[in-house]
Scaffold this active site. Structure first.
Site, PDB file in Angstrom:
ATOM      1  N   ASN A 188       0.910  -0.779  -0.001  1.00  0.00           N
ATOM      2  CA  ASN A 188      -0.456   0.383   0.231  1.00  0.00           C
ATOM      3  C   ASN A 188       0.854   1.532   0.160  1.00  0.00           C
ATOM      4  OD1 ASN A 188       0.260  -1.231   2.416  1.00  0.00           O
ATOM      5  ND2 ASN A 188      -0.728   0.641   3.551  1.00  0.00           N
ATOM      6  N   THR A 283     -26.357  -8.615  11.167  1.00  0.00           N
ATOM      7  CA  THR A 283     -26.913  -7.734  10.104  1.00  0.00           C
ATOM      8  C   THR A 283     -26.084  -7.605   9.471  1.00  0.00           C
ATOM      9  OG1 THR A 283     -28.978  -7.401  12.360  1.00  0.00           O
ATOM     10  CG2 THR A 283     -28.362  -6.645   9.729  1.00  0.00           C
ATOM     11  N   CYS A 378      -2.892   4.962   7.484  1.00  0.00           N
ATOM     12  CA  CYS A 378      -3.495   3.351   8.263  1.00  0.00           C
ATOM     13  C   CYS A 378      -2.466   4.021  10.042  1.00  0.00           C
ATOM     14  CB  CYS A 378      -3.653   2.437   8.980  1.00  0.00           C
ATOM     15  SG  CYS A 378      -4.359   2.226   6.840  1.00  0.00           S
TER      16      CYS A 378
END
Lengths: 438, 435
Positions: A188, A283, A378
């Site tokens: 990355n 969910t 990050c």
């Protein structure tokens, strides 16, 4: 900061760097960028702008077709069908079966699930993991957790100077008690393409054939940066597990997936209602999943090779523009995209201008409307901490400290790439004059 | 348009998915809720305009980070908490998993005993079972009474010297019973153990104050309060330690790695803000609709019973058992009439086993099988309730026509009614409709 040039670089002295021209309000059919009309967003490796169609699909699902896929009434069944369609699209893109896709809350979660899930499931078969030293923090930190919590041993394999790990080095690190090898497809920060196919082939010959060791070590590939930009084929890679993320491919944030090859056992990270075939409860993020599928469909419309070709063109154009004006530029990683088997991803370019701290250049560029980063988003929380990737590559200090990452997407145009190159050259020129670097 | 490909033909809440036009009444808000227009609009902005990564240091990133922090403050407000006590997650299930696993790991020096109840959501129950299997926890599962209420004395008695955590849900997702949270919180405080509550169903539906309630950890979800799916939060009281479930970058103060789901979090924040502002109005309106629906059904349909507590229940929850019919058949018939309801929690509706909640309440399996959950939402109207009261009794009647057990019960009752004057005047069988 300099008092002059609020919105654009002053450049032009001594170096042929034209001033930035205002351009493209609301390009690509969407509303204007948050950065204003001068904006050239070159940070798509941090996150990419969702396609307009993606945002529309997400909204439609949220407001009108909002059922819970576990509900058995019409609204629920419709939501379940929409999730199924996205699962099929993703499976097709990576050459998998839909039953092998586990949707997650993102790439970091998928990486954690891969490492911890496999480790838990095979803890009696061995406690050793091999990974490269340039993996994403979510892989490295998950592995560190295995070390401290489950007593695993880690082997971190260093890359060469260009950021690539040698397949024989990985093979040499594998032991009889290795349960998992994790290697990213594209780095990355520097864009280096790792030899995942070759590693996968070598691991095939090392896999156990019976008893507890059957199928071990497993091979995990973090393909968050490569998906949608290059061919990602789980069979060609020999991958048992593969991580992808929605927001890197013009899909929504908050959704990712882990490919888990049929027959591979793993313990879930999140327990509950048994969603995702018992591998990830909660969910389903229906709008996110549908948006992810929508984004992949949008990219497929371009054709997989076409996306790579367009991105390479942008990268080459920017690099040529900068190189023509800044002789001292250093390309970190293998910047060449033209080789028959490129070792550099088409969308990531990592440059150093020794003597100019990366952060200073990044802020300067921002004032001219060019958005880049100094490493991965990050790790940007740990300011002042040097990139573990560039350090592992063994680069000199001044190269590490001056690195900036430019990352492209299909929403960028060639004109933008060239213009960004000019603005970068102008910024470097101005900063080096100011720094007395002449 | 590419969007057509994925979403074409999807059912919508206005009944567009079927050939026949009918009134469309969504009564499954405990499963999930529609996203409010203004929430969707706010999210669209953070998808198409300010689409940055909240960890990026440039202005795209800063705007995304600011929006995330504003949302955090809004969610904290609705909890009565401080923003730094809110950790965003991918949903309520992840929050439940982390609160239990993460606190046991952080307080392993205290022991590994957990006290919870038999009626928790599967996110809690399955996490506990998994931890038991892994040898990382010992768990006590407390019973509930006929109304699904936990006795705070039972909690106090179950706490041992090695108890780390008590986990009792705020309100049950199937029958809507609200637990005596304050008392349980006080007990936990006195005994020096952590108190976690799964407030997924209650958050946004009733007023909250984590301080007054003595809550240390609390799981909440966005898509139950008219926010987007894929977002939730874990409240962690300041000073309480917790270990992350997901490691990586330093997001969420190192408590949850992964790029912030900025549009999702923004949507959640706004939904929480709207819930706070409209709380009183929502509670009043929904309670009135709920009670009219309950009274209407029990009055119109014989052999029907309300499940859960008659008053200490969520303002939007109606759960009724109809004897001699299968809940699944009722749901199918209702769906054909445009009414979306459920037979328990959506998460387990794929299974044919009766609800673990109803069984724990002591409801016989054959009665539990005939239960229907109808959960109201802000968009429901009096007309919706009228429509259900018009449709549902007929549905039950049709289905019961095929039931020999029902015929027998009716015959018995008729016989008893006829025979009663001549017999000794003792109480007859249970009056239909009574609990």
């Amino acid at each position: 900061m300099s008092g002059k040039g609020e919105d654009r670089p002053t450049g032009g002295r001594g170096v042929a760097c034209g001033p930035a021209k205002a351009r493209r309000p609301g390009a690509n059919g969407g509303p204007p960028d948050g950065g204003g009309p001068d904006t050239i967003y070159l940070d798509s490796a941090a996150t990419s702008r969702p396609f307009v169609e993606v945002a529309e699909a997400v909204r439609e699902i949220m407001e009108r077709s909002y059922g819970n896929p576990s509900s058995r009434h019409t609204l629920g069944l419709g939501a379940a069908a929409a999730v199924r369609r996205s699962r099929e699209i993703l499976a097709r893109v990576i050459g998998a079966d839909p039953t092998e896709i586990v949707f997650t809350g993102g790439g970091s979660e998928a990486n954690n699930l891969a490492l911890k899930g496999v480790a838990w499931a095979h803890v009696r078969s061995g406690k050793h993991v091999v990974l490269s030293a340039v993996e994403h923090p979510s892989v490295i930190e998950a592995a560190r957790w295995l070390e401290s919590f489950l007593g695993f041993e880690l082997s971190l394999v260093n890359p060469d100077r260009d950021g690539a790990v040698r397949p024989e080095a990985i093979e040499a690190a594998v032991r009889p008690d290795t349960v998992l090898v994790s290697l990213m497809h594209v780095n990355n920060e520097v864009g280096t393409v790792q030899p995942v196919g070759e590693v996968g082939r070598r691991l095939l010959g090392l896999k156990g054939t019976d008893g507890r060791r059957k199928g071990l070590p497993l091979f995990h590939v973090d393909a968050v940066q490569s998906l949608g930009r290059m061919a990602v084929d789980v069979r060609a890679m020999g991958a048992d597990l593969l991580t992808v993320s929605g927001h890197k491919v013009h899909g929504p944030k908050g959704v990712g997936a882990l490919y888990v090859a049929r027959g591979v056992r793993l313990v879930p990270l999140v327990h509950g209602g048994g969603h995702e075939a018992g591998r990830r409860s909660g969910t389903e993020n229906v709008p996110g999943i549908v948006g992810f599928g929508e984004a992949l469909s949008g990219l497929l419309d371009h054709g997989p090779d076409e996306v790579g070709r367009r991105l390479s063109e942008l990268k080459d154009l920017l690099l040529a523009t900068v190189r023509a004006r800044c002789a001292g530029v250093v390309v970190n990683g293998d910047g060449d995209t033209t080789a028959a088997r490129p070792r550099s991803a088409p969308h990531i370019l990592n440059l150093s201008f020794p003597g100019i701290p990366g952060e200073v250049l990044q802020h300067h560029l921002e004032r001219s409307g060019v958005y880049v980063s100094t490493g991965s988003a990050c790790s940007s929380h740990h300011r002042g901490r040097r990139s573990h990737v560039l350090q592992a590559m063994g680069l000199p200090e001044d190269v590490v400290d001056s690195a900036v990452r430019l990352s492209f997407s299909v929403l960028n145009t060639p004109a933008e790439a060239e213009e960004a190159g000019l603005r970068i050259a102008a910024a470097v020129e101005e900063l080096s004059e100011r720094g007395g670097r002449g | 348009m590419t969007s057509e490909r994925v979403i074409a033909g999807m059912a919508t809440s206005d009944g567009g998915g079927a050939g026949e036009r009918f009134r469309s009444v969504y009564l499954d808000h405990a499963a999930t809720t529609p996203v409010r227009r203004e929430v969707a609009e706010a999210m669209a902005h953070y998808m198409l305009t300010d689409y940055g990564n909240a960890s990026s240091v440039h202005s795209f990133g800063r705007r995304a980070a600011e929006a995330t922090e504003e949302a955090r403050a809004r969610v904290a407000d609705l909890m009565g908490a401080r923003p730094e006590e809110v950790v965003f997650m991918s949903g309520g299930t992840e929050a439940d998993n982390m609160s239990i696993r993460g606190s046991l790991a952080a307080y392993s020096d205290r022991g590994r005993h957990v006290v919870t109840t038999k009626i928790e959501h599967h996110a809690v129950l399955h996490t506990c079972e998994e931890l038991e299997k892994e040898g990382l926890a010992e768990v006590t599962y407390l019973p509930v009474d006929r109304t699904a209420t936990v006795d705070p004395d039972d909690v106090a008695k179950a706490i041992r010297p090695d108890t780390v955590l008590v986990s009792v849900m705020f309100a049950n997702n199937e029958v809507g019973t609200i637990q005596p949270i304050m008392e349980i919180g006080r007990t936990c405080r006195e005994k020096g153990v952590l108190f976690h509550t799964d407030a997924v169903q209650a958050f946004g539906a009733v007023p909250f104050s984590v301080d007054e309630m003595g809550i240390d950890l609390m799981s909440v979800s966005s898509h139950k309060l008219y926010g987007p799916k894929g977002v939730g939060a874990l409240y962690v009281r300041k000073g309480r330690r917790i270990r992350p479930l997901i490691h990586g970058g330093g997001h969420e103060r190192k408590r949850r790695a992964g790029t912030s789901n900025v549009p999702g979090v923004v949507g959640f924040g706004l939904a929480a803000e709207l819930a706070r502002k409209e709380m009183d109005d929502r509670v009043r309106r929904l309670t009135a609709l709920r009670d009219r629906l309950i009274d209407g059904l029990l009055g119109r349909v014989e052999f029907s019973h309300l499940n859960g507590h008659p008053t200490r229940r969520l303002p939007n929850n109606v759960n009724v058992s109809f004897e001699f019919v299968e809940g699944e058949s009722i749901l199918l018939s209702l769906d054909k009439k445009g009414i979306a309801a459920s037979s328990g929690s959506a998460c387990t509706s794929g299974s044919l086993e009766p609800s673990h909640v109803l069984l724990a309440m002591g409801i016989p399996p054959e009665v539990a099988h005939g239960s229907v959950r109808m959960t109201l939402g802000t968009q429901n109207t009096d007309e919706d309730v009228d429509y259900v009261l018009e449709v549902l009794p007929g549905v039950i009647e049709r289905l019961r026509a095929m039931s020999p057990l029902h015929a027998k019960a009716v015959a018995e009752r008729a016989r008893e009614a006829a025979g009663r004057p001549g017999e000794r005047c003792e109480s007859g069988p249970v009056t239909p409709g009574a609990r």
